[in-house]
Structures are given as structure tokens and as C-alpha cells.
Design an enzyme around this catalytic site. Structure first.
Site, mmCIF file in Angstrom:
data_model
loop_
_atom_site.group_PDB
_atom_site.id
_atom_site.type_symbol
_atom_site.label_atom_id
_atom_site.label_comp_id
_atom_site.label_asym_id
_atom_site.label_seq_id
_atom_site.Cartn_x
_atom_site.Cartn_y
_atom_site.Cartn_z
ATOM 1 C CG HIS A 86 -43.248 39.115 -11.130
ATOM 2 N ND1 HIS A 86 -42.743 39.309 -9.865
ATOM 3 C CD2 HIS A 86 -44.282 38.256 -10.979
ATOM 4 C CE1 HIS A 86 -43.439 38.593 -9.002
ATOM 5 N NE2 HIS A 86 -44.382 37.951 -9.643
ATOM 6 C CG HIS A 125 -48.277 36.590 -11.704
ATOM 7 N ND1 HIS A 125 -47.989 35.288 -11.998
ATOM 8 C CD2 HIS A 125 -47.437 36.945 -10.712
ATOM 9 C CE1 HIS A 125 -47.023 34.868 -11.222
ATOM 10 N NE2 HIS A 125 -46.658 35.865 -10.429
ATOM 11 C CE1 TYR A 170 -48.400 31.606 -6.725
ATOM 12 C CE2 TYR A 170 -48.715 32.240 -9.007
ATOM 13 C CZ TYR A 170 -47.881 32.067 -7.921
ATOM 14 O OH TYR A 170 -46.557 32.358 -8.031
ATOM 15 C CD GLN A 173 -46.827 36.132 -7.065
ATOM 16 O OE1 GLN A 173 -47.367 36.739 -7.962
ATOM 17 N NE2 GLN A 173 -45.595 35.702 -7.139
#
Length: 172
Positions: free
Chosen positions: A77, A79, A141, A145
Site C-alpha cells: 500500500h 501512504h 507515523y 510505519q
């Protein structure tokens, strides 16, 4: 520059300076945390694909006047912490990013057509949340991550006992 007052944990008012962008008649601060994934949750964002996809997303955002404050490409994914101007809708931007990046990825990597039929690289939908005064927290974050996921995977590996093994055997 926009000055916002927030309450500290001790209850005192603290001034926090935020960077405000401007258009001809508008001052704005619109930041979003955006997450989207490849089709079927495949873990394809690595090595050469990762470099090319990062370059493509940066270029597309630049063309639309979107500032990528923080971004990270995970294997399965993406971000992004992005500053999006008011003239650009988030949903329209996501359609543009996902559509154009898929076309450009298939042009650069013809072998992806066999994995992803019909030129559909991205899964349907995306997750978007607005960012208020906690921009630094979300940026941290996103940066950390992957390290946190790897550490969590190492902690979650357990040594399982054989369910068919018996306890201590009695000597006869």
C-alpha cells in the site's frame, strides 16, 4: 502564516504556527492522510517498481499543485501526507493519481500487464482523513510505519508446540 492556539496538557494556551498556502484570494491549510493499495492487495511495490512509482506519484502531484509532505511506499500500500489546494477535490485527485499512475506504470513495465489485466493496477477505493494540528504525529507515523511493522512481525513469531507430542513420558 496562520497562528492557532491550542491547549497544552497542563491546560495552558500554546501558540502553534502552521504554514498556510495561498491562492489569488484564498489562504488555506488543507492536509490529508491518504492510503491506497494495489489491486487484490498484492505486494508488488518493491525494487524498481517502488522507485518508478514514487517518481510517477511525485510528478503527477506536482502537475496538480499538490505538495507531498510525507510519503512512503509499503510493499502492499501507499501512504501520503499531502497538502491539496482548495480548487482540487480529494476524490478527483485520487482518480487522477490512480488512473494516470497505472497507465504510466504499465507503459514503463509491460510485464505488469500479465499480473494486472485490463490496465487496472490499483484496488477500488482509498482511505482519506483530514489532518488537523497533529501533522507531525502523522508524518512520524508514515516515516516509521515500515520499521514498526517489521518489529511487530518479529514479536509475533511464536514457537509453537507440537500438538501431537505428549508430555513427559513415564519410564516403565
Amino acid at each position: 502564516m496562520v497562528i492557532v492556539q491550542v491547549a497544552s496538557p497542563e491546560g495552558k494556551a500554546v501558540a502553534v504556527a502552521q504554514k498556510a498556502n495561498s491562492l489569488a484570494h484564498t489562504k488555506w491549510l488543507r492536509e490529508y492522510h491518504i492510503v491506497f493499495a494495489p489491486k487484490h492487495g498484492r505486494k508488488v511495490i518493491h525494487d524498481q517498481y517502488r522507485r518508478d512509482l514514487g517518481e510517477i506519484l511525485r510528478q503527477l502531484c506536482q502537475w496538480k499543485g499538490v505538495e507531498i509532505i510525507e510519503g512512503h511506499l509499503m510493499p502492499d500500500h501507499v501512504h501520503m501526507l499531502a497538502g491539496i489546494p482548495p480548487k482540487t477535490g480529494v476524490s478527483g485527485l485520487m482518480g487522477y493519481l490512480k488512473g494516470k499512475s497505472a497507465l504510466l506504470m504499465f507503459d514503463r513495465h509491460a510485464n505488469l500487464r500479465y499480473k494486472f489485466g485490463n490496465r487496472k493496477f490499483w484496488a477500488e477505493g482509498h482511505c482519506v482523513s483530514t489532518v488537523g494540528l497533529n501533522e507531525a504525529t502523522i508524518a512520524k507515523y508514515i516515516r516509521e510505519q515500515e520499521r514498526a511493522d517489521i518489529a511487530q512481525d518479529r514479536l509475533s513469531v511464536k514457537e509453537y508446540e507440537d500438538p501431537f507430542a505428549r508430555g513427559p513420558q513415564k519410564q516403565r
